[in-house]
Structure formats: C-alpha cells, structure tokens
Design a protein around this motif. Structure first.
Motif, PDB file in Angstrom:
ATOM      1  N   GLY A  52       0.805  -1.208   0.000  1.00 31.84           N
ATOM      2  CA  GLY A  52       0.000   0.000   0.000  1.00 31.84           C
ATOM      3  C   GLY A  52       0.838   1.259   0.000  1.00 31.84           C
ATOM      4  N   LYS A  53       0.362   2.290   0.676  1.00 34.02           N
ATOM      5  CA  LYS A  53       1.038   3.582   0.671  1.00 34.02           C
ATOM      6  C   LYS A  53       2.437   3.500   1.266  1.00 34.02           C
ATOM      7  N   ALA A  54       2.619   2.566   2.219  1.00 37.49           N
ATOM      8  CA  ALA A  54       3.930   2.437   2.848  1.00 37.49           C
ATOM      9  C   ALA A  54       4.995   2.038   1.830  1.00 37.49           C
ATOM     10  N   ALA A  55       4.575   1.415   0.749  1.00 38.89           N
ATOM     11  CA  ALA A  55       5.526   0.932  -0.239  1.00 38.89           C
ATOM     12  C   ALA A  55       5.794   1.931  -1.357  1.00 38.89           C
ATOM     13  N   ASP A  56       4.917   2.887  -1.540  1.00 37.75           N
ATOM     14  CA  ASP A  56       5.014   3.757  -2.713  1.00 37.75           C
ATOM     15  C   ASP A  56       6.361   4.462  -2.819  1.00 37.75           C
ATOM     16  N   LYS A  57       6.892   4.892  -1.698  1.00 37.73           N
ATOM     17  CA  LYS A  57       8.148   5.639  -1.734  1.00 37.73           C
ATOM     18  C   LYS A  57       9.344   4.751  -2.062  1.00 37.73           C
ATOM     19  N   LEU A  58       9.143   3.431  -2.014  1.00 37.44           N
ATOM     20  CA  LEU A  58      10.232   2.505  -2.297  1.00 37.44           C
ATOM     21  C   LEU A  58      10.283   2.096  -3.763  1.00 37.44           C
ATOM     22  N   LEU A  59       9.226   2.431  -4.514  1.00 42.31           N
ATOM     23  CA  LEU A  59       9.084   1.889  -5.865  1.00 42.31           C
ATOM     24  C   LEU A  59       9.821   2.710  -6.925  1.00 42.31           C
ATOM     25  N   PRO A  60      10.248   2.036  -7.991  1.00 40.47           N
ATOM     26  CA  PRO A  60      10.794   2.769  -9.148  1.00 40.47           C
ATOM     27  C   PRO A  60       9.691   3.568  -9.844  1.00 40.47           C
ATOM     28  N   THR A  61      10.044   4.660 -10.451  1.00 44.37           N
ATOM     29  CA  THR A  61       9.101   5.439 -11.256  1.00 44.37           C
ATOM     30  C   THR A  61       8.699   4.618 -12.480  1.00 44.37           C
ATOM     31  N   TYR A  62       7.410   4.567 -12.751  1.00 45.31           N
ATOM     32  CA  TYR A  62       6.941   3.806 -13.909  1.00 45.31           C
ATOM     33  C   TYR A  62       6.993   4.663 -15.167  1.00 45.31           C
ATOM     34  N   VAL A  63       7.660   4.164 -16.186  1.00 42.69           N
ATOM     35  CA  VAL A  63       7.723   4.828 -17.488  1.00 42.69           C
ATOM     36  C   VAL A  63       7.417   3.769 -18.538  1.00 42.69           C
ATOM     37  N   ALA A  64       6.216   3.805 -19.088  1.00 46.72           N
ATOM     38  CA  ALA A  64       5.793   2.789 -20.048  1.00 46.72           C
ATOM     39  C   ALA A  64       6.702   2.777 -21.272  1.00 46.72           C
ATOM     40  N   SER A  65       6.927   1.597 -21.805  1.00 44.05           N
ATOM     41  CA  SER A  65       7.730   1.471 -23.017  1.00 44.05           C
ATOM     42  C   SER A  65       6.911   1.885 -24.234  1.00 44.05           C
ATOM     43  N   SER A  66       7.551   2.566 -25.142  1.00 45.00           N
ATOM     44  CA  SER A  66       6.891   2.960 -26.393  1.00 45.00           C
ATOM     45  C   SER A  66       7.619   2.378 -27.598  1.00 45.00           C
ATOM     46  N   VAL A  67       8.449   1.377 -27.330  1.00 45.55           N
ATOM     47  CA  VAL A  67       9.298   0.823 -28.384  1.00 45.55           C
ATOM     48  C   VAL A  67       8.482   0.102 -29.447  1.00 45.55           C
ATOM     49  N   ALA A  68       7.535  -0.734 -29.029  1.00 43.90           N
ATOM     50  CA  ALA A  68       6.732  -1.493 -29.995  1.00 43.90           C
ATOM     51  C   ALA A  68       5.303  -1.567 -29.482  1.00 43.90           C
ATOM     52  N   GLN A  69       4.359  -1.067 -30.253  1.00 46.82           N
ATOM     53  CA  GLN A  69       2.963  -1.044 -29.825  1.00 46.82           C
ATOM     54  C   GLN A  69       2.271  -2.361 -30.183  1.00 46.82           C
ATOM     55  N   PRO A  70       1.500  -2.932 -29.265  1.00 43.79           N
ATOM     56  CA  PRO A  70       0.839  -4.214 -29.538  1.00 43.79           C
ATOM     57  C   PRO A  70      -0.357  -4.062 -30.468  1.00 43.79           C
ATOM     58  N   ASP A  71      -0.694  -5.134 -31.172  1.00 45.54           N
ATOM     59  CA  ASP A  71      -1.906  -5.163 -31.982  1.00 45.54           C
ATOM     60  C   ASP A  71      -3.141  -5.206 -31.080  1.00 45.54           C
ATOM     61  N   LEU A  72      -2.985  -5.881 -29.941  1.00 45.16           N
ATOM     62  CA  LEU A  72      -4.074  -6.004 -28.975  1.00 45.16           C
ATOM     63  C   LEU A  72      -3.593  -5.409 -27.657  1.00 45.16           C
ATOM     64  N   PRO A  73      -3.918  -4.153 -27.369  1.00 43.82           N
ATOM     65  CA  PRO A  73      -3.479  -3.558 -26.104  1.00 43.82           C
ATOM     66  C   PRO A  73      -4.075  -4.286 -24.902  1.00 43.82           C
ATOM     67  N   SER A  74      -3.393  -4.190 -23.795  1.00 44.40           N
ATOM     68  CA  SER A  74      -3.888  -4.790 -22.560  1.00 44.40           C
ATOM     69  C   SER A  74      -5.245  -4.201 -22.193  1.00 44.40           C
ATOM     70  N   GLY A  81      -1.128  -8.222 -26.802  1.00 42.68           N
ATOM     71  CA  GLY A  81      -0.983  -9.239 -27.824  1.00 42.68           C
ATOM     72  C   GLY A  81      -0.329  -8.713 -29.079  1.00 42.68           C
ATOM     73  N   TYR A  82       0.554  -9.511 -29.656  1.00 44.03           N
ATOM     74  CA  TYR A  82       1.214  -9.180 -30.924  1.00 44.03           C
ATOM     75  C   TYR A  82       0.910 -10.302 -31.916  1.00 44.03           C
ATOM     76  N   THR A  83       0.281  -9.955 -33.009  1.00 43.71           N
ATOM     77  CA  THR A  83      -0.132 -10.971 -33.974  1.00 43.71           C
ATOM     78  C   THR A  83       0.514 -10.794 -35.349  1.00 43.71           C
ATOM     79  N   GLY A  84       1.398  -9.827 -35.476  1.00 43.82           N
ATOM     80  CA  GLY A  84       2.046  -9.588 -36.763  1.00 43.82           C
ATOM     81  C   GLY A  84       3.252 -10.479 -36.967  1.00 43.82           C
TER      82      GLY A  84
END
Length: 559
Positions: A52-74, A81-84
């Motif tokens: 919970g909140k006690a852990a937030d300060k311990l976590l890495p900053t989230y930066v989503a990858s934009s390298v390859a976009q999926p055909d079927l997003p989460s 999903g990648y179908t190509g």
C-alpha cells in the motif's frame, strides 16, 4: 518472439508449466506463503507485509515502453498481444548503450532440462550485446529449493540469485532479507530511468519485490487474469455437434452425453481448478484472505462455495464422466486430451500454444479452445486476480558497485519488450546459428533448441505480453480470452502484498489438498472436510485471522 507467460495457481506442476512455455517466465501466485516484513529494518521479526502507501516511496518510477505497440493492447488486466509477422529490419533497440562493463557476474537460477554448456554461442552473443560476462550456476528446477536453502545458509552466495515464490518457505523466507541487498539506491524513484526496460515494469509487480521493508527483488510481472483455462477440443465438439456448456448443470449434462467408456472417450479430467472459478471461490494461499461486503475477514474454505465446488466435482466422478486415470490420479491429463480420450481439461494458459505446436504436424485437425468461465447459476462468474509477480532475481549483500551495475544491466536487457533486437536475441539467439526466418516466422534449429533455453528470461521480464509468430491466432485467442475473463476479476484484500505468515501456522492448511483429492473421488465424506475446517479454526485459523486483520489494518487493503 516468444510469450511472456502468465500467472498460475498452486495446483499445476511448476515443472510442467515452465517446461511447456517457450520461455519460463512464470509468475506463480496463490499456493505458497510469500515473503515480506513490516517496517524498513532488517532486524526483528520477518512476519508481516510491506504494501500500500507504505511501499510507494520505495518503488521505481513507472515509465511505459513505447518501443513497440501491440496489436491487442492490454484490457481488463490482460497481457498485450502481438499478432504480426517478425520484420527483422524493423526491430528496434531498447538499450542503445551497453550498460554492462563486462565485469564478471555469477548468477544462480533454476533450470528445467539440460543446461547449455558454458561459453556456447548463445551465452556469448548475449553477453556481447548486453556488455555482461555471466557465469551461470544453473540448478535442477525440481530440487531448486534444497539447493537454494543450502546456498542461503552458507557464507558463499552468488552475485545474483533467482528466487521463485514457491520456494519461500521455512528458513529460506527469512534468509532473503538477511542475504540480499536493498536495490532502492539504484532503482527507487527516478533512479530506475537509467534502466528503461526495468522502468517499464508495472508498479504492482515492483511492489511484490519489497522484502523486509526494502526493494530487493527484480520482478517478473504477470497478467491480472486467471492463469488456468478450462480447455476443450473444439474439433471434436464441432464434429459431434456439442454446445459449449455455460453452467455447472449444463456441463454435467453434456459430460454424460459425451462419455462413452466403450469408445474410450470421457468428458474430462479432474475439474477442481476450474470448478473453484465456476463457483466463485477465493484463491488458495495468502490471497485467500478477504474482507467481504459484510466487513468480515474470512478465508477461502470458510465460504459455502468451498464445499459447493467440491460437491460438484464429486458429481462428475460419481457419474463416471472422468477418465479412469484421472480418478487414479496418475499420468498427464493433457496427453489424454491430445489423444482424444478426454474432451476437457484444466491447464495453464501456456498450454494453448504448447499443445497447438505439439499437434500441428501429427494431428492437423486438432483445435484447442478456452471455455469462458461461468457462474454457479449460469450467470457471470466471480474471478480473482493472481499476485502481480512471483519470481524475482536478487543481488547479494556486499556485492561491489561494479557487480551490482552489471547485474542490473543484465536484468534490464532481459526485460526488453517484444519487437526489439534484445528480445529477439533472448528468445531465439543468433540468426543463422540458432534460427532462420521464413515468411516472418523465426524457426529454431537443433542448436537453438538446445542452447536457447530458460536462464536469461528468469532475470526479469517486460509487462505481460503474448506473441506467437508461427501461430498468431493463438496469441489473439489467448489475449481475447483473458480480456473476457478479466471483466469479472476482483482483487482480494491481500492482493499485491508480499506476506510471510508466522511459522507456527506453516502447516495449518496443509491437509486440505489431499482431502479435496480424496473427497471428489469418493474416498472421504463431506463430514471429513467439515471437521477439517472446524479443526483449522480451533487449532490456529481464528488466531491467524486476527493476525491478518492487524496486518491489513496496518498496511491497508489490497483492493
């Protein structure tokens, strides 16, 4: 490129699960207590959780990858999903600069099968690409807990160690905080941006890497959808004109129609895992504790759904629709499934692809499909999310700064997303040496099958994805199945918490699995299970409930 596998409950064999996936990126949830401790100190009790909140300060900053976009997003917690087809010329680089300096790093990891020889072309190529120099200390995955316990009890711990959640029992769980370092100074907050692939791992998965009040584990994230699929033989259903059941009653009726012992065809195997979901039962293990709408904290086998799902499975056995070998609890149900001896079986989601490839040449008519979960009344199901991570790589305390940075460089390389040169190298090795590409489909040769195995993939993994260039429709079906089930998924009060229970309760629930096996087969009475539940309460279950209530009150609820 191969799929990032998904979470499974404690029931299936970990060996069969890991062996059946193209890469062993399993995040196992539910069956075994997971580790953490209250507060930020390494001293004192190891019991409890940091969440919970006690852990937030311990976590890495989230930066989503934009390298390859999926055909079927989460969607609804599913994998992407990648179908190509694979276009080698279009593969991108997720690690433009080598982060490793070539300093030696010793890594201990479980391994299923025969590990490649040191200095082989696969390991050499990946070391060159990542800037690492890894000495792999691969150990038999089937007995890994014994080796892990011995190593952690010694004074000689490898630089990096892979720790699966199912091995976190007894002294091993306590040793984690004593033997492995706090990675916060290297990864917490914006520090992780030096390692972009690690930054793209979802925060829920990182939260599961908190042990003893510190970020110690680099996680392998899992989809937030069920990992067990009730598979059916679509080709045989179509041939016989069967309709896929949509309620427990319909399933039993269909099973009686489909079973013909004379023709050596039975409807199904032991359906306990799927039945738990049909009847809306809470997961096993620490996830089984949940505060209901009435405000009461209860455990899974205190609910009426626990007995109801077992009584329904017993009806299947009593009706003679379960294969005799399943009744005897011998052999592999999936082999009976592919042989057409049973038409439905429970399997982890990796079996969808695994069985398709296995049967492609010898049985071209074979079609495997996933049955959607239904509720006990035939309405919508109530499903529960598995934990968002269950395998970690950890770095030993006392490692030099150079060793730490090279271990993190290896993990960052291992977490490369789909559609990158790094992912292609990890999953297939060296083109021309380990695989060839024809019509956009990479195919391993004999050396590739031998050498490109499951050591690197256990160091870290990207956000969950599914991709099968040789069978893209399987990836589509897997993701779409997850998305449909995910619409009905809930999180329990202990979701996202790494929890270690007090050792005095370690064997409190150990008798239930065998009781369930015996009951559904008619070898135990309902009163035996009811008595076991009563004994569980009086011999520590009620006190354990108080312990969980205090833990949730202190850390906040996971849902």
């Amino acid at each position: 490129m191969t799929p990032n596998a998904d979470s499974v409950p404690s029931g299936p064999s970990r060996r069969s699960f890991l062996a059946s996936t193209a890469v062993a990126t399993a995040a196992v949830a539910g069956g075994m207590p997971l580790l953490a401790a209250c507060g930020g100190s390494d001293s004192g009790s190891r019991e409890g959780a940091t969440s919970g909140k006690a852990a937030d300060k311990l976590l890495p900053t989230y930066v989503a990858s934009s390298v390859a976009q999926p055909d079927l997003p989460s969607k609804n917690g599913s994998a992407a999903g990648y179908t190509g087809k694979v276009d080698l010329a279009a593969l991108k680089t997720s690690v433009p600069d080598k982060l490793g300096t070539g300093a030696p790093v010793k890594i201990m990891s479980p391994f299923w099968g025969s590990p490649p020889k040191p200095g082989n072309p696969y390991y050499t190529a990946l070391d060159a690409a990542a800037g690492t120099k890894i000495t792999w200390q691969n150990q038999d995955g089937n007995t890994y807990g014994e080796k892990l316990g011995a190593v952690l009890a010694s004074s000689s711990v490898p630089d990096m160690v892979v720790v699966p959640s199912w091995e976190l029992v007894g002294k091993i769980s306590n040793a984690v905080t004593a033997k492995f370092m706090d990675l916060g100074p290297y990864l917490a907050g914006d520090k992780v941006k030096k390692y972009p692939n690690l930054a793209a791992i979802p925060s829920d998965a990182w939260r599961m890497g908190i042990f003893g009040g510190a970020l110690r584990g680099i996680p392998m994230p899992a989809a937030a959808t069920p990992g067990i699929v009730p598979y059916y033989r679509k080709d045989l259903f179509d041939k016989k004109g069967y309709t896929v059941p949509k309620s427990p009653d319909e399933f039993l009726g269909w099973a009686k129609e489909a079973t013909s012992s004379k023709a050596k065809v039975w409807a199904c195997g032991d359906m306990r895992w799927a039945a738990a979901a049909f009847f809306g039962l809470l997961p096993a293990g620490t996830l089984g504790w949940n505060i209901g709408d009435d405000g009461k904290l209860t455990y899974r086998h205190e609910h009426p759904e626990y007995l109801e799902h077992l009584e329904w499975v017993r009806k299947l056995f009593d009706a003679g629709v379960v294969h005799p070998d399943d009744k005897a609890n011998t052999g592999d149900p999936s082999q009976r499934f592919t042989a057409g001896e049973i038409l439905v079986f429970n399997g982890d989601i990796s079996s969808w692809y695994g069985k398709t490839t296995e049967q492609a040449a010898s049985n071209p008519d074979f079609q495997i499909e996933g049955m959607d979960y239904f509720g006990a009344d035939g309405g919508d199901p109530t499903l529960y999310a598995p934990q968002p991570a269950g395998i970690w790589s950890m770095i030993r305390k006392g490692a030099s700064k150079e060793t730490i940075e090279n271990a993190l460089a290896a993990a960052n390389f291992a977490a490369a997303p789909y559609g990158t040169k790094e992912r292609m190298s990890i999953d297939y090795g060296v083109e021309g040496t380990h695989y060839t590409v024809k019509d956009g489909v990479p195919v391993k040769n004999d050396l590739g099958i031998q050498e490109v195995n499951n050591a690197w993939v256990l160091l870290a993994a990207p956000a969950p994805y599914l991709a099968h260039p040789d069978f893209p429709e399987v990836a589509r079906k897997q993701v779409e199945w997850q998305q449909r089930q995910g619409a009905f998924v809930k999180k329990t009060s202990t979701y996202g918490m790494n929890i270690v229970e007090p050792t005095r309760y370690a064997t409190l629930s150990s008798q239930f699995e065998q009781l369930e096996i015996d009951f559904v087969r008619g070898n135990k009475k309902l009163s035996d299970i009811q008595q076991a539940i009563s004994t569980w309460k009086s011999s520590g279950g009620d006190k354990l409930r108080d312990w969980y209530a205090e833990l949730i009150d202190k850390n906040g609820s996971g849902n």
